[in-house]
Motif scaffolding. Structure first.
Motif, PDB file in Angstrom:
ATOM      1  N   THR A 134       6.910  37.718 -25.614  1.00  0.00           N
ATOM      2  CA  THR A 134       6.059  38.767 -25.749  1.00  0.00           C
ATOM      3  C   THR A 134       4.789  38.271 -26.471  1.00  0.00           C
ATOM      4  N   ALA A 135       3.676  39.333 -25.991  1.00  0.00           N
ATOM      5  CA  ALA A 135       2.316  39.160 -26.924  1.00  0.00           C
ATOM      6  C   ALA A 135       1.836  40.542 -27.078  1.00  0.00           C
ATOM      7  N   ASN A 136       1.777  40.954 -28.355  1.00  0.00           N
ATOM      8  CA  ASN A 136       1.186  42.259 -28.636  1.00  0.00           C
ATOM      9  C   ASN A 136       0.657  42.197 -30.087  1.00  0.00           C
ATOM     10  N   GLY A 137      -0.198  43.178 -30.307  1.00  0.00           N
ATOM     11  CA  GLY A 137      -0.776  43.240 -31.671  1.00  0.00           C
ATOM     12  C   GLY A 137      -0.656  44.377 -32.459  1.00  0.00           C
ATOM     13  N   LYS A 138       0.805  44.991 -32.432  1.00  0.00           N
ATOM     14  CA  LYS A 138       1.320  45.997 -33.120  1.00  0.00           C
ATOM     15  C   LYS A 138       1.045  45.523 -34.560  1.00  0.00           C
ATOM     16  N   GLY A 139       0.606  46.317 -35.468  1.00  0.00           N
ATOM     17  CA  GLY A 139       0.450  46.072 -36.671  1.00  0.00           C
ATOM     18  C   GLY A 139      -0.588  45.254 -37.368  1.00  0.00           C
ATOM     19  N   GLN A 140      -1.309  44.534 -36.246  1.00  0.00           N
ATOM     20  CA  GLN A 140      -2.433  43.458 -36.473  1.00  0.00           C
ATOM     21  C   GLN A 140      -3.769  43.958 -36.244  1.00  0.00           C
ATOM     22  N   GLY A 141      -4.124  45.151 -35.669  1.00  0.00           N
ATOM     23  CA  GLY A 141      -5.223  45.866 -35.569  1.00  0.00           C
ATOM     24  C   GLY A 141      -5.954  45.141 -34.226  1.00  0.00           C
ATOM     25  N   ASP A 142      -5.266  44.336 -33.696  1.00  0.00           N
ATOM     26  CA  ASP A 142      -6.040  43.389 -32.405  1.00  0.00           C
ATOM     27  C   ASP A 142      -5.553  44.288 -31.314  1.00  0.00           C
ATOM     28  N   MET A 143      -6.802  44.748 -30.509  1.00  0.00           N
ATOM     29  CA  MET A 143      -6.562  45.517 -29.353  1.00  0.00           C
ATOM     30  C   MET A 143      -6.050  44.401 -28.210  1.00  0.00           C
ATOM     31  N   LEU A 144      -6.236  43.314 -28.122  1.00  0.00           N
ATOM     32  CA  LEU A 144      -5.992  42.369 -27.207  1.00  0.00           C
ATOM     33  C   LEU A 144      -4.822  41.744 -27.326  1.00  0.00           C
ATOM     34  N   LEU A 148       1.463  34.764 -27.484  1.00  0.00           N
ATOM     35  CA  LEU A 148       2.652  34.707 -26.892  1.00  0.00           C
ATOM     36  C   LEU A 148       3.705  33.974 -27.643  1.00  0.00           C
ATOM     37  N   SER A 149       4.894  34.532 -28.126  1.00  0.00           N
ATOM     38  CA  SER A 149       5.957  34.154 -28.925  1.00  0.00           C
ATOM     39  C   SER A 149       7.325  34.480 -28.296  1.00  0.00           C
ATOM     40  N   LEU A 150       8.239  33.933 -28.610  1.00  0.00           N
ATOM     41  CA  LEU A 150       9.656  33.987 -28.058  1.00  0.00           C
ATOM     42  C   LEU A 150      10.109  35.132 -28.818  1.00  0.00           C
ATOM     43  N   ALA A 151      10.588  35.990 -27.963  1.00  0.00           N
ATOM     44  CA  ALA A 151      11.044  37.463 -28.474  1.00  0.00           C
ATOM     45  C   ALA A 151      12.732  37.590 -28.276  1.00  0.00           C
TER      46      ALA A 151
END
Length: 411
Positions: A134-144, A148-151
């Protein structure tokens, strides 16, 4: 006359002998090809039987090699699937203060980009190995989104029609136990519009679980463990162990009633030190001296526990339409009751819709939090979906509407 008679007899005998000899030669010439064909047929049949015996021996050797020494992944096929979710929100409010921020957090509104890449390998016909990135910016303030990391890593083994097991070294959630791992879980605009209570979405690190099926009842039990070798959190609690149980009654072909529960035990770590992944501290010596730091840590809570119980009802009216509802209660706050009712109809080739009601009851009469959301579903082909929606949130004295947009693209 007598010599002449003898000569004639000799000539007749010679002619008869020549005739018999010629017939013998002709007959032998006629029979010879048939004999040759019969002989070749016998030899070919013998060679075919020898080849069949050799083939059986080779097949037995290959079967033994695959079952004993061969890798289970030799004939496995890997399916790669991906999904990218983009969620945005436009809040109609005069400024953002702490109360409004808390109301947004309670509503469970998701925003940002969430990308998932899933590798699914079939092992030994019925087993399944899953790796999800997965790749997400939750809690990082990153819109994009983030990197990518192993979830999740999951191995599901089906031993029979009534017994199966699952092992999850990383990224375990309660929803991974007792239900089939689908490619992409349908996501609502908020966590209240998901078809399931919040406890199913909580992350618990690693897990191992079993599932038993009998008639119209499915029972699951799993043990989760998380936090070993990691830093303590704000409450001073580092590692935790959770036990999850679920019983599903199939009331009809498309209707299920589920009773779920999870009990969590947490304890504090001795020091704020990270040992790294898969590293566990162990002590075989009894300490006789305590530092001032350890004495101060005596005042912290060394152990805490909490439990959650949920009841869920889901029904699929047809392939596209379904309705569901759930309630969840926590032991730490018995009067705190979360609930939601969701219905949707999302056909592939037509305009679809969805409606969800949810909130929090504090006691029997006080509605502490309430929200309603609705959306339209538009499919563009089989890989792209667009869902414009509307959400209204009321949390205590704070209330506001919001316009939502959710787009999903699948690989």
């Amino acid at each position: 006359m007598e010599p002449l008679t003898i000569v004639v007899d000799e000539l007749k005998h010679l002619a008869k002998t020549a005739n018999d000899f010629a017939h013998a030669i002709l007959d032998s010439g006629r029979r010879n090809p048939i004999d040759i064909l019969k002989r070749l047929q016998r030899e070919a049949f013998s060679d075919i039987m020898k080849l069949r015996d050799r083939q059986d021996k080779v097949e037995r050797l290959l079967t033994f090699y695959k079952s004993s020494k061969g890798s289970p992944f030799q004939e496995a096929s890997t399916h790669v699937r991906g999904n990218v979710d983009l969620l945005g929100a436009l809040f109609f409010m005069d400024g953002v203060d702490e109360q409004k921020y808390d109301a947004i957090q309670k509503s469970g509104i998701r925003t940002g980009i969430d990308a998932r890449l899933r590798f699914e390998t079939e092992v030994r016909e019925k087993d399944k190995l899953v790796a999800e990135f997965t790749a997400n910016g939750k809690g990082q303030g990153d819109m994009l989104g983030g990197t990518l990391s192993l979830a999740k890593v999951l191995y599901a083994a089906h031993f029979s029609d009534w017994f199966s097991a699952v092992a999850i070294p990383a990224g375990a959630q309660c929803r991974d136990v007792g239900s089939e791992t689908s490619t992409h879980q349908e996501r609502g605009l908020t966590r209240y519009s998901d078809f399931g209570p919040p406890l199913l979405l909580q992350h618990h690190g690693s897990a191992i679980g079993i599932t038993l099926r009998k008639m119209n009842v499915v029972a699951s039990l799993a043990q989760f463990i998380s936090g070993f070798g990691m830093q303590v959190n704000a409450d001073g609690l580092a590692c935790s162990s959770s036990t999850f149980g679920q019983i599903i009654w199939q009331l009809s072909t498309n209707t299920n009633l589920s009773l779920l529960g999870v009990h969590r035990e947490s304890r504090a770590s001795g020091q704020n030190i990270s040992l790294g992944a898969l590293a566990f501290p162990a002590s075989i010596f009894k300490r006789n001296k305590f530092s001032e730091t350890s004495m101060e840590e005596e005042d912290r809570p060394r152990h805490s526990s909490d439990s959650s119980v949920s009841l869920m009802l889901t029904s699929e009216i047809d392939d596209c339409a379904k309705i569901g509802g759930w309630i969840e209660s926590k032991r730490s706050n018995p009067g705190h009751l979360e609930w939601a009712v969701t219905m949707s109809d999302t056909p592939e080739d037509e305009l679809g819709w969805g409606l969800s009601l949810g909130g929090v009851l504090q006691g029997t009469k006080r509605l502490e939090h309430f929200q309603v959301e609705t959306f339209l579903n538009m499919n563009f082909g089989k890989r792209f979906r667009l869902q414009p929606g509307f959400v209204f949130v009321k949390d205590g004295v704070t209330q506001f509407p919001a316009l939502m947009i959710h787009s999903s693209w699948s690989l």
